[in-house]
Write a protein that holds these residues in place. Structure first.
Motif, mmCIF file in Angstrom:
data_model
loop_
_atom_site.group_PDB
_atom_site.id
_atom_site.type_symbol
_atom_site.label_atom_id
_atom_site.label_comp_id
_atom_site.label_asym_id
_atom_site.label_seq_id
_atom_site.Cartn_x
_atom_site.Cartn_y
_atom_site.Cartn_z
ATOM 1 N N GLU A 1 0.824 -1.209 0.000
ATOM 2 C CA GLU A 1 0.000 0.000 0.000
ATOM 3 C C GLU A 1 0.858 1.259 0.000
ATOM 4 O O GLU A 1 1.872 1.353 0.696
ATOM 5 N N GLY A 2 0.477 2.244 -0.789
ATOM 6 C CA GLY A 2 1.175 3.518 -0.830
ATOM 7 C C GLY A 2 0.491 4.544 0.068
ATOM 8 O O GLY A 2 -0.506 4.225 0.727
ATOM 9 N N PRO A 3 1.017 5.746 0.118
ATOM 10 C CA PRO A 3 2.146 6.228 -0.696
ATOM 11 C C PRO A 3 3.494 5.703 -0.217
ATOM 12 O O PRO A 3 3.651 5.380 0.953
ATOM 13 N N TRP A 4 4.428 5.639 -1.148
ATOM 14 C CA TRP A 4 5.775 5.206 -0.831
ATOM 15 C C TRP A 4 6.672 6.429 -0.671
ATOM 16 O O TRP A 4 6.401 7.501 -1.227
ATOM 17 N N PHE A 5 7.748 6.261 0.092
ATOM 18 C CA PHE A 5 8.741 7.328 0.207
ATOM 19 C C PHE A 5 10.118 6.711 0.353
ATOM 20 O O PHE A 5 10.255 5.512 0.672
ATOM 21 N N SER B 1 16.262 2.879 1.153
ATOM 22 C CA SER B 1 15.138 1.958 1.138
ATOM 23 C C SER B 1 13.862 2.688 0.710
ATOM 24 O O SER B 1 13.685 3.875 0.985
ATOM 25 N N ILE B 2 12.988 1.938 0.051
ATOM 26 C CA ILE B 2 11.667 2.459 -0.285
ATOM 27 C C ILE B 2 10.690 1.916 0.749
ATOM 28 O O ILE B 2 10.600 0.709 0.965
ATOM 29 N N ILE B 3 9.970 2.820 1.390
ATOM 30 C CA ILE B 3 9.108 2.464 2.511
ATOM 31 C C ILE B 3 7.653 2.672 2.112
ATOM 32 O O ILE B 3 7.293 3.678 1.483
ATOM 33 N N GLY B 4 6.783 1.713 2.494
ATOM 34 C CA GLY B 4 5.366 1.823 2.228
ATOM 35 C C GLY B 4 4.645 2.611 3.298
ATOM 36 O O GLY B 4 5.245 3.077 4.274
ATOM 37 N N ALA B 5 3.333 2.769 3.127
ATOM 38 C CA ALA B 5 2.543 3.601 4.035
ATOM 39 C C ALA B 5 2.563 3.086 5.466
ATOM 40 O O ALA B 5 2.502 3.865 6.418
ATOM 41 N N ASP B 6 2.672 1.779 5.640
ATOM 42 C CA ASP B 6 2.654 1.201 6.989
ATOM 43 C C ASP B 6 4.046 0.973 7.560
ATOM 44 O O ASP B 6 4.208 0.318 8.589
ATOM 45 N N GLY B 7 5.060 1.529 6.894
ATOM 46 C CA GLY B 7 6.432 1.381 7.366
ATOM 47 C C GLY B 7 7.153 0.171 6.809
ATOM 48 O O GLY B 7 8.338 -0.046 7.090
ATOM 49 N N GLU C 1 9.289 -2.105 4.414
ATOM 50 C CA GLU C 1 10.307 -1.860 3.399
ATOM 51 C C GLU C 1 9.871 -2.531 2.095
ATOM 52 O O GLU C 1 9.837 -3.748 1.991
ATOM 53 N N VAL C 2 9.515 -1.710 1.119
ATOM 54 C CA VAL C 2 9.127 -2.242 -0.190
ATOM 55 C C VAL C 2 10.369 -2.755 -0.910
ATOM 56 O O VAL C 2 10.374 -3.848 -1.479
ATOM 57 N N VAL C 3 11.421 -1.919 -0.895
ATOM 58 C CA VAL C 3 12.723 -2.311 -1.434
ATOM 59 C C VAL C 3 13.759 -1.901 -0.402
ATOM 60 O O VAL C 3 13.840 -0.733 -0.030
ATOM 61 N N ALA C 4 14.544 -2.861 0.076
ATOM 62 C CA ALA C 4 15.535 -2.568 1.116
ATOM 63 C C ALA C 4 16.861 -2.190 0.488
ATOM 64 O O ALA C 4 17.351 -2.872 -0.416
ATOM 65 N N GLY C 5 17.442 -1.083 0.976
ATOM 66 C CA GLY C 5 18.768 -0.679 0.514
ATOM 67 C C GLY C 5 19.848 -1.461 1.217
ATOM 68 O O GLY C 5 19.589 -2.219 2.156
ATOM 69 N N GLY C 6 21.119 -1.253 0.797
ATOM 70 C CA GLY C 6 22.173 -2.046 1.392
ATOM 71 C C GLY C 6 23.452 -1.305 1.709
ATOM 72 O O GLY C 6 24.264 -1.796 2.466
ATOM 73 N N ARG C 7 23.646 -0.108 1.140
ATOM 74 C CA ARG C 7 24.945 0.527 1.275
ATOM 75 C C ARG C 7 25.295 0.834 2.732
ATOM 76 O O ARG C 7 26.427 0.679 3.154
ATOM 77 N N LEU C 8 24.306 1.295 3.506
ATOM 78 C CA LEU C 8 24.595 1.646 4.896
ATOM 79 C C LEU C 8 24.986 0.435 5.716
ATOM 80 O O LEU C 8 25.655 0.539 6.732
ATOM 81 N N LEU D 1 13.935 7.131 -6.755
ATOM 82 C CA LEU D 1 12.916 8.173 -6.773
ATOM 83 C C LEU D 1 11.872 7.897 -7.857
ATOM 84 O O LEU D 1 10.680 8.163 -7.671
ATOM 85 N N HIS D 2 12.327 7.363 -8.972
ATOM 86 C CA HIS D 2 11.388 7.035 -10.050
ATOM 87 C C HIS D 2 10.368 5.992 -9.578
ATOM 88 O O HIS D 2 9.166 6.110 -9.850
ATOM 89 N N ILE D 3 10.832 4.998 -8.849
ATOM 90 C CA ILE D 3 9.927 3.973 -8.321
ATOM 91 C C ILE D 3 8.951 4.598 -7.325
ATOM 92 O O ILE D 3 7.749 4.320 -7.355
ATOM 93 N N VAL D 4 9.458 5.466 -6.459
ATOM 94 C CA VAL D 4 8.609 6.089 -5.447
ATOM 95 C C VAL D 4 7.516 6.942 -6.097
ATOM 96 O O VAL D 4 6.350 6.912 -5.692
ATOM 97 N N VAL D 5 7.902 7.708 -7.106
ATOM 98 C CA VAL D 5 6.941 8.597 -7.770
ATOM 99 C C VAL D 5 5.810 7.800 -8.427
ATOM 100 O O VAL D 5 4.671 8.259 -8.492
#
Length: 202
Positions: free
Chosen positions: A77-81, A86-92, A94-101, A115-119
């Protein structure tokens, strides 16, 4: 009695004659329409082909929008940010988890990809589906009104806009080349037109 019979026979004969005249007039009109006025017949057939082509496109687009909606509703469920990488969904979630950190390679080639995915999250997709369905309704209603009042008829600008609306879906199964928009500057018959600002001389 014989006079009444004679009057009856005369009336029946007159009625049959009128029926024959009516039938003959209708037959002549049909013959003229189908055989003599060939340009009108061809225009009518071309009109029917165009209507069929655009009706098919409207039905096909409805199927594509149903598919878009199905994918969007099945996603998180969105909105995503975007948070860190990481890309996070409306309920917190992780839609896509990042790894660099965490010392791993980033899952994204660039921040712009993330950002393209989030938009284009499910909320955005569902809004677009709703807007396009409203447009399809208007295309169907207004273009058919234009077709009913013009022969040879097209849906005018409504048909052109419908073709443009379908352009993002050209790579989907079932898309037909005849649905592609006419080249810029082409008239209803495919001829090239020029705007007044492009004319040379007086």
């Amino acid at each position: 009695m014989s006079k009444l019979w004679a009057r009856r026979e005369a009336w029946l004969s007159s009625r049959n004659a009128r029926k024959q005249q009516t039938y003959d007039a209708a037959a002549v009109a049909a013959f003229v329409r189908d055989h003599v006025d060939r340009p009108a017949v061809e225009r009518r057939r071309a009109y029917q082909r165009r209507v069929g082509v655009m009706d098919d496109l409207i039905q096909w687009m409805r199927v594509q929008l149903d598919e878009d909606e199905r994918f969007a509703r099945a996603a998180t469920e969105g909105p995503w940010f975007l948070r860190d990488e990481s890309i996070i969904g409306a309920d917190g979630t992780e839609v896509v988890a990042g790894g660099r950190l965490g010392g791993e390679a980033s899952v994204f080639e660039s921040t712009a990809d993330a950002l393209h995915i989030v938009v284009h999250d499910p909320v955005r997709v569902l809004r677009e589906v709703d807007a396009k369905r409203r447009l399809l309704y208007e295309f169907d209603r207004r273009a058919n009104h234009v077709r009913r009042t013009e022969l040879p008829a097209t849906g005018g600008v409504w048909d052109d806009l419908l073709r443009m609306l379908a352009l993002p879906y050209v790579d989907r199964p079932g898309y037909r080349d005849e649905w592609r928009p006419r080249p810029a500057g082409a008239g209803a018959g495919g001829e090239t037109t020029r705007c007044g600002s492009d004319r040379r001389g007086g």
